[in-house]
Design an enzyme around this catalytic site. Structure first.
Site, PDB file in Angstrom:
ATOM      1  N   ASP A   1     -13.192   5.282   1.434  1.00 56.41           N
ATOM      2  CA  ASP A   1     -11.748   5.279   1.680  1.00 56.41           C
ATOM      3  C   ASP A   1     -11.203   6.711   1.668  1.00 56.41           C
ATOM      4  O   ASP A   1     -10.994   7.295   0.607  1.00 56.41           O
ATOM      5  CB  ASP A   1     -11.075   4.413   0.591  1.00 56.41           C
ATOM      6  CG  ASP A   1      -9.557   4.318   0.764  1.00 56.41           C
ATOM      7  OD1 ASP A   1      -9.002   4.997   1.648  1.00 56.41           O
ATOM      8  OD2 ASP A   1      -8.935   3.564   0.000  1.00 56.41           O
TER       9      ASP A   1
ATOM     10  N   LYS B   1       2.728  11.155  -3.168  1.00 54.88           N
ATOM     11  CA  LYS B   1       1.642  10.556  -3.958  1.00 54.88           C
ATOM     12  C   LYS B   1       0.749  11.620  -4.613  1.00 54.88           C
ATOM     13  O   LYS B   1       0.182  11.402  -5.678  1.00 54.88           O
ATOM     14  CB  LYS B   1       0.801   9.670  -3.032  1.00 54.88           C
ATOM     15  CG  LYS B   1      -0.231   8.807  -3.722  1.00 54.88           C
ATOM     16  CD  LYS B   1      -0.880   7.885  -2.695  1.00 54.88           C
ATOM     17  CE  LYS B   1      -1.899   6.954  -3.303  1.00 54.88           C
ATOM     18  NZ  LYS B   1      -2.451   6.049  -2.271  1.00 54.88           N
TER      19      LYS B   1
ATOM     20  N   ASP C   1       0.867  -1.172   0.000  1.00 51.32           N
ATOM     21  CA  ASP C   1       0.000   0.000   0.000  1.00 51.32           C
ATOM     22  C   ASP C   1       0.908   1.227   0.000  1.00 51.32           C
ATOM     23  O   ASP C   1       1.542   1.543   0.999  1.00 51.32           O
ATOM     24  CB  ASP C   1      -0.904  -0.033   1.245  1.00 51.32           C
ATOM     25  CG  ASP C   1      -1.780   1.207   1.360  1.00 51.32           C
ATOM     26  OD1 ASP C   1      -1.670   2.109   0.508  1.00 51.32           O
ATOM     27  OD2 ASP C   1      -2.575   1.266   2.317  1.00 51.32           O
TER      28      ASP C   1
ATOM     29  N   GLU D   1      -7.518   0.452  -4.320  1.00 49.57           N
ATOM     30  CA  GLU D   1      -7.494   0.369  -2.857  1.00 49.57           C
ATOM     31  C   GLU D   1      -8.833  -0.096  -2.259  1.00 49.57           C
ATOM     32  O   GLU D   1      -8.836  -0.997  -1.407  1.00 49.57           O
ATOM     33  CB  GLU D   1      -7.029   1.705  -2.266  1.00 49.57           C
ATOM     34  CG  GLU D   1      -5.531   1.896  -2.489  1.00 49.57           C
ATOM     35  CD  GLU D   1      -5.035   3.331  -2.373  1.00 49.57           C
ATOM     36  OE1 GLU D   1      -5.826   4.204  -1.962  1.00 49.57           O
ATOM     37  OE2 GLU D   1      -3.870   3.585  -2.712  1.00 49.57           O
TER      38      GLU D   1
END
Lengths: 177, 627
Positions: free
Chosen positions: B207, B86, B25, B185
């Protein structure tokens, strides 16, 4: 990759308009289990490429059979009738009047007092009409009256567009709440 | 950057031993790696016992450091300490984040137009920075598992577009990791939750991470995970909440001293860190004191809610849209699963509970659930669970289209279409005698090209001059199981072809990646040529195995004697080059030649198999001609 089978053969279903959706779904999953690229993760690049193409072909066939309009189009194509992508005009004046009427109702909803209730009612009406057209298409196709079936399909496409517009308006109204 | 070792083919572990597969992850705030051991997924910790690794990379005078103990450097040396990388993945200059200057980055564009960081070690693209994080985690996993990795599943936000996905895959490539799959994800979280569940259910995965928000609606039945729709925002997460709290702090300070003072980068990072600390304290306290330099204040829930409510409302609007796209009503939802550290905030729990009309599931740690699901998928993909029937059907998050006359977009693949998918559309020329066609690939829901993301441009050249409208150009979009796009264009009357792997217009090209790989290898002990040769040898063995067993099964039924002979000869040649050549290019050419030679046979087998799959027959039972 071009497969030598038509969409119905891929799912081992009879070539008719009214299909067993439950069976279609079950068989779709059987095929995806076998051809999904996840099954080929450890194999050669060539095999993986083919798996992507096969699974994509299965997805395309499934999508086409799931939607009544696309399924009808495909049946007509198989019978040698060119697809017209919804550009066909109908000469049925009664149908055109109904269409204009429904569109006016949709346009008025924006200012209406209870837009969601009205949208629901309109949607129910349009869906009922579309269901009747699907039944008509099935009958016409069964008795090989392909010209009539083509005309009915064009009408179904009108309804398809209208339903999408109803959904869009609903989304738009929800966003502006 | 150290590279992974690749075990010599033939010298690898015995086949019955399980392979080393991990799920990674790669998060905005923290990253982690997990694996499946004796049937259960577990997060791998480092030697100090820590499992969540901060996604921070510091470019120091002497060395590059990753992960722990960099919080202080993040404030003292902002330009060389990259946090939340990210958020920069696959982004161009005009998509820079609101506060990237305040954070102290000096940004530049690389040759392809991708935003990059100017550091004391040179210009570093987000791909390179992410590769540092990935290779640190890979090393941790190798240490824990006692050997080189056979493959990894790397997770990405479901709402990541093509450029962001490609950037993630490039980062893994650069880190020397074999990517088994890019996995969304929320889907990974559903796997972690859903495998033991036998009933059919419809779930929503909410999420909210450090930098991105995803909402996915899935139908689970036994071992099938079917994504019905997905939505989200790849620039909305805990970082934005912190920024809002920081804005409240600076406004309060300005009110107090009646003059606006501007903060330098060190102060700004310290301000953000204070804001985050205060926000996190409120997850367990009713009120918290906030101190910044000579200012003191108090943050309570009312104030925090005022800062973040409009952002939480944005996530709920996206959730509503995803439900509508899935054709699922609120009362049809069996469960709502919470993922991502930011869902720990009481306000997020409160508002999601009110919206979904049920209490969300939080039995698995929202910080680790994604990595655990990815580990399970990796375990299956690498072949450790023969007979495992798990099937993932994921979707395209954003529509893919092509530019047409007048700057309009014609959508070729619509959002929420199940992948893999291939769709073709025919176009024609605009002018008489036109001999080239510019294809502009875009992604997004809007109707104008300018409102969508530009992914790639390429030219289809060498068209025979014809009257306007006479040429027939078929453009095919194919999206694979990683969600990555491949576009081909073909003129049908003359067979003119153009094919491209879509690389974002401003991404890294293969040459750049090659150069970076070379640079990283210069510092390592392994030779790049040797590494390439070993990779090709593995591929040669796979191809040999595939074709050999296919010939045994179906060679006699699907091929003429002549075709059979050709393929047998091809196999012999490949095996000879495989065993004698030390030139990876030569071996690569041999693989390509044989792959080409056997393409038709492989296609015939797939074709026959598709037909045979449902009838329960082996394809030998079919005796139709396939010529």
């Amino acid at each position: 990759m071009n497969f030598s089978h038509n969409y119905f053969e891929i799912f081992d279903l009879p070539i008719v308009f009214e299909i067993d959706k439950q069976l279609l779904k079950e068989r779709y999953l059987v095929l995806q289990r076998q051809f999904h690229p996840d099954r080929y993760a450890g194999q050669s690049a060539q095999q993986q490429r083919l798996a992507v193409q096969s699974a994509a072909a299965v997805n395309q066939a499934y999508e086409a059979l799931l939607s009544p309009v696309k399924r009808g189009q495909y049946l007509l194509e198989m019978a040698g009738i060119e697809p017209d992508n919804g550009n066909k005009t109908t000469s049925d004046t009664g149908f055109l009047m109904t269409q204009m009427n429904l569109r006016e109702q949709l346009a008025d909803i924006n200012q209406a007092g209870e837009p969601f209730a009205q949208l629901d009612m309109l949607e129910q009406q349009v869906r009922a009409d579309a269901d009747a057209l699907e039944q008509a298409f099935a009958d016409e196709y069964d008795r090989s009256d392909l010209d009539a079936a083509g005309e009915t399909l064009a009408k179904l496409q009108f309804y398809g567009k209208l339903l999408r517009e109803i959904e869009e308006l609903e989304a738009h109204l929800e966003e502006s709440l | 950057m150290a590279l992974l070792q690749i075990s010599e083919p033939g010298q690898s572990r015995a086949p019955h031993q399980s392979k080393r597969a991990v799920g990674i992850d790669l998060g905005t705030t923290n990253s982690l790696v997990a694996t499946v051991r004796s049937g259960s997924a577990e997060v791998l910790a480092d030697q100090a016992g820590q499992s969540l690794m901060p996604s921070i990379v510091h470019y120091g005078e002497a060395e590059v450091s990753v992960g722990y103990g960099l919080n202080e450097l993040s404030i003292l040396d902002p330009q060389n300490t990259i946090v939340s990388v990210k958020r920069f993945m696959g982004r161009s200059q005009n998509e820079r984040l609101q506060n990237s200057t305040e954070l102290g980055y000096e940004l530049a564009e690389n040759r392809g137009g991708m935003l990059s960081f100017v550091t004391r070690c040179g210009v570093k693209s987000p791909v390179e920075v992410s590769a540092e994080i990935l290779s640190t985690l890979a090393q941790r996993a190798e240490l824990a598992l006692g050997g080189p990795l056979d493959g990894a599943v790397i997770t990405v936000p479901a709402y990541f577009d093509e450029a962001q996905r490609q950037a993630t895959k490039d980062a893994a490539l650069l880190a020397g990791i074999k990517v088994l799959r890019l996995l969304n994800e929320p889907t990974a979280a559903a796997i972690a939750y859903g495998l033991d569940n036998n009933d059919s259910s419809v779930i929503a995965v909410y999420d909210l991470g450090g930098g991105t928000f995803d909402i996915s609606i899935l139908r689970l039945s036994r071992d099938v995970f079917e994504v019905l729709s997905t939505g989200g925002d790849t620039a909305l997460g805990g970082d934005d909440f912190d920024r809002a709290v920081a804005d409240w702090m600076t406004n309060s300070m300005a009110d107090q001293c009646e003059s606006e003072q501007s903060l330098d980068a060190k102060q700004y990072r310290s301000l953000i860190a204070t804001a985050r600390g205060a926000r996190e304290s409120l997850s367990s306290e009713p009120v918290t004191p906030v101190e910044f330099e000579d200012w003191t204040g108090e943050l309570d829930h009312k104030q925090l809610n005022a800062c973040v409510d409009n952002m939480i409302d944005r996530t709920l609007r996206a959730s509503k849209k995803a439900l509508r796209d899935a054709g699922v009503a609120l009362d049809e939802l069996t469960a709502v699963v919470m993922v991502g550290g930011t869902t720990r905030m009481p306000r997020v729990r409160e508002k999601t509970e009110a919206f979904f009309q049920q209490s969300p599931l939080v039995n698995i740690d929202p910080d680790t659930v994604v990595a655990m699901g990815a580990a399970r998928q990796a375990d299956v993909l690498v072949g450790n669970k023969p007979g495992e029937e798990m099937l993932l059907l994921d979707v395209v998050p954003l529509s893919l289209g092509v530019e047409t006359m007048g700057g309009l977009v014609e959508k070729i693949i619509h959002r929420n279409t199940t992948i893999p998918v291939a769709k073709a559309q025919e176009f024609t020329t605009f002018k008489d005698g036109q001999t080239a066609l510019a294809v502009h690939v875009v992604q997004g829901e809007r109707e104008l090209v300018d409102d969508c993301r530009s992914l790639a441009r390429f030219d289809l050249k060498g068209l025979p001059p014809m009257a306007a409208g006479a040429a027939k150009i078929r453009i095919t979009y194919q999206v694979d199981a990683d969600g990555l796009l491949n576009v081909t264009a073909k003129e049908l009357t003359s067979d003119t072809q153009a094919r491209i792997e879509v690389k974002p217009s401003y991404g890294l090209d293969d040459q750049e990646i090659g150069k970076m790989l070379q640079e990283s290898i210069d510092h390592a002990t392994e030779d790049v040529q040797l590494r390439a040769l070993r990779e090709q040898q593995v591929e040669a063995d796979r191809l040999f195995e595939d074709i050999d067993s296919a010939l045994m099964q179906d060679g006699a039924t699907l091929l003429t004697d002549n075709e059979l002979h050709c393929l047998r000869t091809g196999l012999k040649e490949l095996s000879q080059v495989r065993n004698t050549s030390t030139d990876h290019r030569q071996l690569g050419r041999q693989i390509e030649d044989l792959a080409k030679l056997s393409e038709d046979f492989a296609a015939r087998r797939m074709d026959a198999a598709i037909k045979g799959a449902l009838s329960g027959h082996h394809i030998d039972d079919f005796d139709e001609g396939h010529d």
